[in-house]
Design a protein around this motif. Structure first.
Motif, PDB file in Angstrom:
ATOM      1  N   SER A   1      -7.150   4.802 -62.431  1.00 45.22           N
ATOM      2  CA  SER A   1      -6.640   4.912 -63.796  1.00 45.22           C
ATOM      3  C   SER A   1      -7.498   5.879 -64.600  1.00 45.22           C
ATOM      4  O   SER A   1      -8.707   5.682 -64.726  1.00 45.22           O
TER       5      SER A   1
ATOM      6  N   TRP B   1      -7.101  -3.792 -67.149  1.00 48.00           N
ATOM      7  CA  TRP B   1      -7.608  -2.941 -66.078  1.00 48.00           C
ATOM      8  C   TRP B   1      -8.004  -3.839 -64.911  1.00 48.00           C
ATOM      9  O   TRP B   1      -8.618  -4.896 -65.089  1.00 48.00           O
TER      10      TRP B   1
ATOM     11  N   ARG C   1      -8.684   0.987 -71.587  1.00 49.89           N
ATOM     12  CA  ARG C   1      -8.243  -0.360 -71.238  1.00 49.89           C
ATOM     13  C   ARG C   1      -9.380  -1.370 -71.321  1.00 49.89           C
ATOM     14  O   ARG C   1      -9.201  -2.486 -71.823  1.00 49.89           O
TER      15      ARG C   1
ATOM     16  N   LYS D   1      -9.029   4.139 -67.863  1.00 53.88           N
ATOM     17  CA  LYS D   1      -9.839   2.941 -67.628  1.00 53.88           C
ATOM     18  C   LYS D   1     -10.697   2.588 -68.842  1.00 53.88           C
ATOM     19  O   LYS D   1     -10.751   1.420 -69.256  1.00 53.88           O
TER      20      LYS D   1
ATOM     21  N   ASN E   1      -1.829   1.498 -59.777  1.00 54.61           N
ATOM     22  CA  ASN E   1      -3.070   1.166 -60.469  1.00 54.61           C
ATOM     23  C   ASN E   1      -2.841   0.229 -61.645  1.00 54.61           C
ATOM     24  O   ASN E   1      -3.781  -0.424 -62.114  1.00 54.61           O
ATOM     25  N   HIS E   2      -1.600   0.115 -62.117  1.00 58.67           N
ATOM     26  CA  HIS E   2      -1.303  -0.790 -63.221  1.00 58.67           C
ATOM     27  C   HIS E   2      -0.566  -2.040 -62.762  1.00 58.67           C
ATOM     28  O   HIS E   2       0.145  -2.673 -63.554  1.00 58.67           O
TER      29      HIS E   2
ATOM     30  N   GLU F   1      -7.776  -1.672 -58.337  1.00 63.26           N
ATOM     31  CA  GLU F   1      -6.696  -0.709 -58.537  1.00 63.26           C
ATOM     32  C   GLU F   1      -6.605   0.369 -57.459  1.00 63.26           C
ATOM     33  O   GLU F   1      -5.516   0.872 -57.189  1.00 63.26           O
TER      34      GLU F   1
END
Length: 293
Positions: free
Chosen positions: A123, A159, A129, A126, A72-73, A163
């Motif tokens: 995430s 973000w 971010r 989120k 996800n990152h 993701e």
């Protein structure tokens, strides 16, 4: 011939730890390292491009090729934008000479062992971010008003909308090929696995965990490796038709570790190939085992 694979958990762009893992790979006679997401694919930033270069040089020196799927990152949309036109003979996207990306749904075979990769996750940070992106945008606008000519891009820098898989994306991937595999590599956990410490036991995480669970039921892997939770554990879950899948959750780089029992050895696992031969010989474990010493 070195056919073993060092499966590794989240690196988060930690070049020092990535280089240490490459030395582990050499000692363990692994010609390949495979990182199960949150590798550090941030090439929209200078630090991310430098990280790719550093890891690639270290991998070349060690005689190891590094593979990764997206967490996800990781900015996977940029990986496709930059490297879709440069796949290798096995279908991996070539990011550097010794650095390869496995897109979602990618399948391949090493030493008679079939693999599939399904990256992505949700995430839980989120909101933080997005708020930080907004603050960066506000500062850039203030500088512009005072005469700065810079127009930095802020949206999509911390973000990434892509993701996690969508249901439609997963439908298409499984419709394209739903044949079983020996080894499944994911970033997220399957919903049914039960780690002793679960930092992702939150409603916003369940939809993607359910998608991974669906992949398990469809592909019926003998073993699944994943990251994302930053904790080392082993579990066994049902995968349908009287079959079972062993789940190996891997920990992360030391800077992101959060549980007391953490050891750097919890972040990697040596997968001996051919995996099918281990199963036939009875050397593959089907019951949960303790953490490495």
């Amino acid at each position: 011939m070195q056919r073993n694979v060092l499966i590794a958990g989240d690196l988060h762009g930690n070049a020092t730890f990535a280089q240490a893992l490459l030395q582990v790979a050499r000692r363990k006679e692994c010609a390949r390292v495979f990182v199960v997401g949150d590798f550090g694919a941030w090439e929209h930033m200078h630090s991310g491009r430098r990280y790719f270069d550093v890891v690639n040089r270290a991998a070349k020196k060690a005689g190891v090729t590094v593979y990764f799927l997206d967490g996800n990152h990781d900015k996977s949309s940029l990986l496709h934008e930059l490297y879709d036109e440069h796949p290798d003979d096995e279908g991996f996207l070539v990011c550097r000479s010794h650095l390869r990306y496995a897109p979602r749904g990618h399948r391949w075979t090493w030493a008679g062992t079939s693999f599939a990769a399904f990256g992505g996750a949700a995430s839980t940070d989120k909101a933080w971010r997005l708020a930080r992106e907004a603050r960066k945008a506000a500062k850039a606008e203030t500088r512009r008003r005072y005469g700065s000519s810079k127009r930095p891009e802020t949206a999509g820098t911390l973000w990434f909308p892509e993701e996690e898989m969508t249901d439609e994306e997963l439908d298409a991937l499984l419709e394209a090929d739903d044949s079983p595999v020996d080894v499944l590599l994911t970033h997220d956990k399957p919903r049914a696995s039960e780690p002793p410490w679960n930092r992702k036991d939150k409603p916003e995480c369940y939809p993607n965990q359910d998608r991974i669970q669906r992949v398990v039921r469809t592909l019926r892997p003998a073993v699944l490796f994943h990251g994302h939770l930053h904790v080392r554990y082993t579990d066994t879950i049902a995968s349908g038709d009287g079959q079972w899948t062993r789940v190996e959750g891997l920990a992360c780089d030391p800077e992101a570790a959060q549980y007391l029992e953490y050891s750097t050895e919890h972040s990697w696992y040596v997968l001996e190939l051919p995996y099918a031969e281990q199963r036939l010989a009875g050397t593959d474990e089907t019951e949960p085992r303790s953490l490495p010493a």
